[in-house]
Design a protein around this motif. Structure first.
Motif, PDB file in Angstrom:
ATOM      1  N   TYR A 126       0.823  -1.216   0.000  1.00 52.74           N
ATOM      2  CA  TYR A 126       0.000   0.000   0.000  1.00 52.74           C
ATOM      3  C   TYR A 126       0.859   1.268   0.000  1.00 52.74           C
ATOM      4  N   ASP A 127       2.033   1.208   0.623  1.00 51.01           N
ATOM      5  CA  ASP A 127       2.866   2.409   0.760  1.00 51.01           C
ATOM      6  C   ASP A 127       3.211   3.034  -0.580  1.00 51.01           C
TER       7      ASP A 127
ATOM      8  N   SER B 114       0.007   4.948  -1.427  1.00 49.83           N
ATOM      9  CA  SER B 114      -0.294   6.007  -0.458  1.00 49.83           C
ATOM     10  C   SER B 114       0.640   7.197  -0.620  1.00 49.83           C
ATOM     11  N   GLU B 115       1.927   6.927  -0.798  1.00 51.55           N
ATOM     12  CA  GLU B 115       2.891   8.016  -0.916  1.00 51.55           C
ATOM     13  C   GLU B 115       2.584   8.913  -2.098  1.00 51.55           C
TER      14      GLU B 115
ATOM     15  N   VAL C  25      -9.608   9.420   4.846  1.00 51.31           N
ATOM     16  CA  VAL C  25      -9.208   8.081   4.400  1.00 51.31           C
ATOM     17  C   VAL C  25     -10.056   7.013   5.072  1.00 51.31           C
TER      18      VAL C  25
ATOM     19  N   TYR D 188      -4.329  -0.239   5.465  1.00 51.72           N
ATOM     20  CA  TYR D 188      -4.365   0.851   4.490  1.00 51.72           C
ATOM     21  C   TYR D 188      -4.360   2.212   5.189  1.00 51.72           C
TER      22      TYR D 188
ATOM     23  N   SER E 272      -0.959   3.117   6.456  1.00 51.66           N
ATOM     24  CA  SER E 272      -0.069   3.507   5.361  1.00 51.66           C
ATOM     25  C   SER E 272      -0.289   4.971   4.978  1.00 51.66           C
ATOM     26  N   VAL E 273      -1.547   5.343   4.794  1.00 50.43           N
ATOM     27  CA  VAL E 273      -1.869   6.730   4.443  1.00 50.43           C
ATOM     28  C   VAL E 273      -1.470   7.675   5.573  1.00 50.43           C
TER      29      VAL E 273
ATOM     30  N   MET F 200      -9.427   9.403   0.063  1.00 54.46           N
ATOM     31  CA  MET F 200      -8.638   8.209  -0.264  1.00 54.46           C
ATOM     32  C   MET F 200      -9.332   6.989   0.334  1.00 54.46           C
TER      33      MET F 200
ATOM     34  N   GLU G 106      -9.872   2.756   0.210  1.00 54.64           N
ATOM     35  CA  GLU G 106      -9.195   1.522  -0.199  1.00 54.64           C
ATOM     36  C   GLU G 106      -9.909   0.827  -1.349  1.00 54.64           C
TER      37      GLU G 106
ATOM     38  N   SER H  42      -2.695   4.510  -9.022  1.00 53.96           N
ATOM     39  CA  SER H  42      -2.340   3.183  -8.524  1.00 53.96           C
ATOM     40  C   SER H  42      -1.733   2.327  -9.620  1.00 53.96           C
TER      41      SER H  42
END
Length: 450
Positions: A38-39, A42-43, A59, A65, A68-69, A127, A129, A137
């Motif tokens: 996920y990172d 997310s980044e 989020v 998830y 990560s965000v 954001m 999931e 993505s």
């Protein structure tokens, strides 16, 4: 510099022997900052939020998830809010209460169908999931695919992944097609996908449980971000079925016992840790191998949260680890060597500025150090040089040095040299095993006045 990605691609030689299959490569996505694939997404999504002028993020999704965000939002000093609906007690116990956005009411009139409206009203970047099947993505995971292919010299016979919501499968396929069109790949690898036997029912249950059925995306947002996802999220199953058909992926049904056995095998054979819920790809590959349906060749398995028992961390600032500590570790853990303190400090400073400083940990405790400096050349000699590598006493034969060297190779794309004493046979054998060759002996002028 991006903090996610460039995770280890591990040659699983012990697993090859156990399964009777040559060249198995494990993509360990658990080496990302928060421990999950996920990172990567997310980044970049947080970066997109900043580029579009947002200061706050809304989020929603699984705990993994959200974490990560939250990590990348914090790094970029953005405020984050997590919606709290009825029947979500897990959020109260596992998520920081200060970031919860309480949407519970007696009439139960607010559901996830209101999230887009709430985000727009509060000037928040949304954001979710379940809406990761978008352009950003896809581009990010295409980049992950290329990252793997480059390390494998653009030769792969199979790539095994976990189905999930389908966006990883479609992204990997897109990345493969690009490399094939550019004639980097001679042929497309077979795609293998591990999934729950009742994945369709599971997805329908997910839509019902998350109350996302009937959520509509505005036309302008759909045009901007969505590649496959239907406007109505009750179409998730149909969307994933289309992705499977378009990519011609072979689906392998995985039972709970298969997940348990796959996670145990990875841990016991290769010292790789993976959660049971993210073991579908490994279980699918094992099942195919045991059925005798895999030939020798190059096989890639992408594991969403897998990590080595030994964790290699990159030190990017003296705030993370001060210079004096790094110097002490280097001089204490290296075998006897003649470099002065000044020379060692010089290497540490240069590595911090334009090279790599790596520390290996086991269960959070530091076990080894590796210092890689940039020599400033592109063609004359390798760009990077492994200046120092040392492990804490008691780690002989436990794979710490191998993990450090492997990570150094990853980060430098193999454009790496090193020096080794002529009589250090053990070190020479390790370096040869890791892919280094003896090219020349180095001689240094000994000034008569010194």
């Amino acid at each position: 510099m991006r903090k996610s990605g460039r995770t280890p691609l591990m040659r699983a030689k012990k697993l090859e022997k156990a399964l009777g299959i040559s060249e198995i490569y494990l993509k360990l996505e658990g080496a990302n900052p928060s421990g999950h694939k996920y990172d990567r997404i997310s980044e970049v999504l947080v970066k997109d939020a900043i580029a579009n002028g947002f200061k706050k993020i809304l989020v929603d999704g699984s705990e993994c998830y959200i974490q990560s965000v939250q990590l990348f939002a914090k790094l970029n000093e953005l405020e984050i809010k997590v919606p709290l609906f009825k029947q979500e007690k897990w959020k109260i116990s596992r998520i920081d209460k200060s970031i919860l956005f309480d949407m519970r009411d007696k009439k139960d009139t607010i559901t996830r169908s209101n999230l887009r409206e709430i985000a727009e009203k509060n000037n928040m970047y949304l954001m979710c999931e379940w809406n990761l099947n978008n352009i950003i993505s896809h581009l990010v995971l295409e980049d992950m695919t290329r990252e793997c292919l480059e390390r494998m010299d653009f030769k792969a016979d199979t790539i095994t992944i976990q189905l999930g919501l389908g966006y990883t499968l479609s992204s990997v396929y897109s990345g493969l097609i690009k490399s094939w069109v550019h004639e980097e790949l001679c042929k497309l690898p077979e795609l293998i996908c591990g999934s729950n036997p009742s994945w369709k029912d599971s997805m329908d249950e997910y839509v019902r449980k998350m109350q996302i059925g009937g959520i509509k995306s505005k036309e302008k947002d759909t045009a901007k971000t969505n590649l496959y996802m239907e406007d109505d999220y009750t179409g998730i199953v149909a969307t994933v079925e289309k992705i499977i058909m378009d990519t011609r992926a072979q689906m392998i049904e995985i039972e709970e016992i298969d997940l348990k056995n796959a996670a145990n095998m990875l841990r016991d054979v290769e010292g790789v840790m993976v959660s049971r819920k993210e073991s579908y790809a490994m279980a699918a590959f094992i099942k195919k191998a045991n059925q005798g349906k895999l030939s020798n060749g190059k096989h890639l398995i992408i594991l969403n949260d897998a990590r080595s028992e030994i964790e290699v961390c990159e030190i990017k600032s003296f705030n993370d680890k001060n210079k004096e500590e790094l110097l002490e570790m280097t001089r204490d853990w290296l075998s006897t060597y003649n470099d002065s303190v000044g020379e060692t400090v010089d290497a540490i400073e240069k590595a911090m500025k334009e090279g790599f400083l790596l520390i290996a940990k086991r269960n959070g405790e530091e076990q080894g150090i590796c210092i890689v400096v940039n020599m400033g050349f592109e063609r004359f000699i390798p760009t990077y040089h492994l200046a120092y590598i040392g492990v804490k006493p008691g780690n002989k034969g436990r794979g710490v040095a191998s993990e450090l060297i492997g990570r150094a190779i990853e980060l430098t794309d193999g454009n790496l040299s090193l020096h080794v004493d002529l009589d250090n046979k053990r070190a020479k054998n390790l370096y040869r095993k890791m892919g280094f060759n003896h090219v020349y002996d180095r001689m240094i002028y000994n000034h008569p006045n010194e």
